[in-house]
Scaffold this active site. Sequence first.
Site, mmCIF file in Angstrom:
data_model
loop_
_atom_site.group_PDB
_atom_site.id
_atom_site.type_symbol
_atom_site.label_atom_id
_atom_site.label_comp_id
_atom_site.label_asym_id
_atom_site.label_seq_id
_atom_site.Cartn_x
_atom_site.Cartn_y
_atom_site.Cartn_z
ATOM 1 N N LEU A 105 0.886 -1.152 0.000
ATOM 2 C CA LEU A 105 0.000 0.000 0.000
ATOM 3 C C LEU A 105 0.925 1.203 0.000
ATOM 4 O O LEU A 105 1.797 1.318 0.858
ATOM 5 C CB LEU A 105 -0.893 -0.031 1.244
ATOM 6 C CG LEU A 105 -2.111 0.882 1.304
ATOM 7 C CD1 LEU A 105 -3.049 0.662 0.127
ATOM 8 C CD2 LEU A 105 -2.868 0.673 2.602
ATOM 9 N N ASP A 106 0.798 2.073 -0.986
ATOM 10 C CA ASP A 106 1.718 3.201 -1.133
ATOM 11 C C ASP A 106 1.803 4.031 0.141
ATOM 12 O O ASP A 106 0.842 4.080 0.915
ATOM 13 C CB ASP A 106 1.263 4.108 -2.282
ATOM 14 C CG ASP A 106 1.277 3.400 -3.616
ATOM 15 O OD1 ASP A 106 2.207 2.614 -3.852
ATOM 16 O OD2 ASP A 106 0.351 3.623 -4.411
ATOM 17 N N HIS A 107 2.933 4.700 0.328
ATOM 18 C CA HIS A 107 3.144 5.484 1.547
ATOM 19 C C HIS A 107 2.079 6.564 1.700
ATOM 20 O O HIS A 107 1.697 6.909 2.828
ATOM 21 C CB HIS A 107 4.551 6.105 1.562
ATOM 22 C CG HIS A 107 4.683 7.280 0.639
ATOM 23 N ND1 HIS A 107 4.490 8.573 1.067
ATOM 24 C CD2 HIS A 107 4.940 7.364 -0.680
ATOM 25 C CE1 HIS A 107 4.643 9.404 0.040
ATOM 26 N NE2 HIS A 107 4.919 8.678 -1.031
ATOM 27 N N ASP A 108 1.533 7.084 0.585
ATOM 28 C CA ASP A 108 0.532 8.139 0.681
ATOM 29 C C ASP A 108 -0.896 7.602 0.625
ATOM 30 O O ASP A 108 -1.842 8.363 0.481
ATOM 31 C CB ASP A 108 0.758 9.209 -0.391
ATOM 32 C CG ASP A 108 0.791 8.657 -1.806
ATOM 33 O OD1 ASP A 108 0.813 7.416 -1.977
ATOM 34 O OD2 ASP A 108 0.813 9.460 -2.752
ATOM 35 N N SER A 109 -1.060 6.293 0.772
ATOM 36 C CA SER A 109 -2.371 5.665 0.880
ATOM 37 C C SER A 109 -2.531 5.140 2.300
ATOM 38 O O SER A 109 -1.557 4.911 3.006
ATOM 39 C CB SER A 109 -2.512 4.524 -0.125
ATOM 40 O OG SER A 109 -2.408 5.017 -1.442
#
Length: 190
Positions: A53-57
């Site tokens: 899961l992306d760092h900004d998600s």
Amino acid sequence: ALPLPIRSPRRPMLIAFNKPYDVLCQFTDRSDPPRRTLAGFGLPADVYPAGRLDHDSEGLLLLTDDGGQAHRITDPRHKLEKTYRVQVEGDPTPEQLDALRRGVTLNDGPTRPARVQRIDAPALWPREPPVRFRKTVPDAWLEIAIREGRNRQVRRMTASVGLPTLRLVRVAIGDWTLGDLMPGQWRALR
């Protein structure tokens, strides 16, 4: 000779974790300065993320200590549906939503069709830092469910139809859901 004791097979551990915004899906980071990782949340030893899961998600991340289980969760052949609540910039038109439902063409090829519906703003925790707000630009919430997992796929899909993603929260992977976990909290699953 005495019979050897029979050991029952160990059940794999599966953890549901609500990954906060701006946290990496790994336990170490060598960048300077180091970024926040999973190491700071008291997760059980020997688990690792089953997917990313992306760092900004934000939202549901599954962790396990079993490679076979991780493979079953992440392998596209198993087609586990991943469900997201997505705040987008703009007021989605029926044509934009239909394009997402049919599948869009990204630079790495066409996506599979997605389940997409407009939803009311969900009751979520506040994000730190907050999502930028502009009085002159409307925003909307969508629920998007996909059965593949390319790099930053949902963000790229919404951008491709002119609806940039402002906030992305994964709420389910297959039958596993985020439930009432707050950011940084986790629970063991069966």
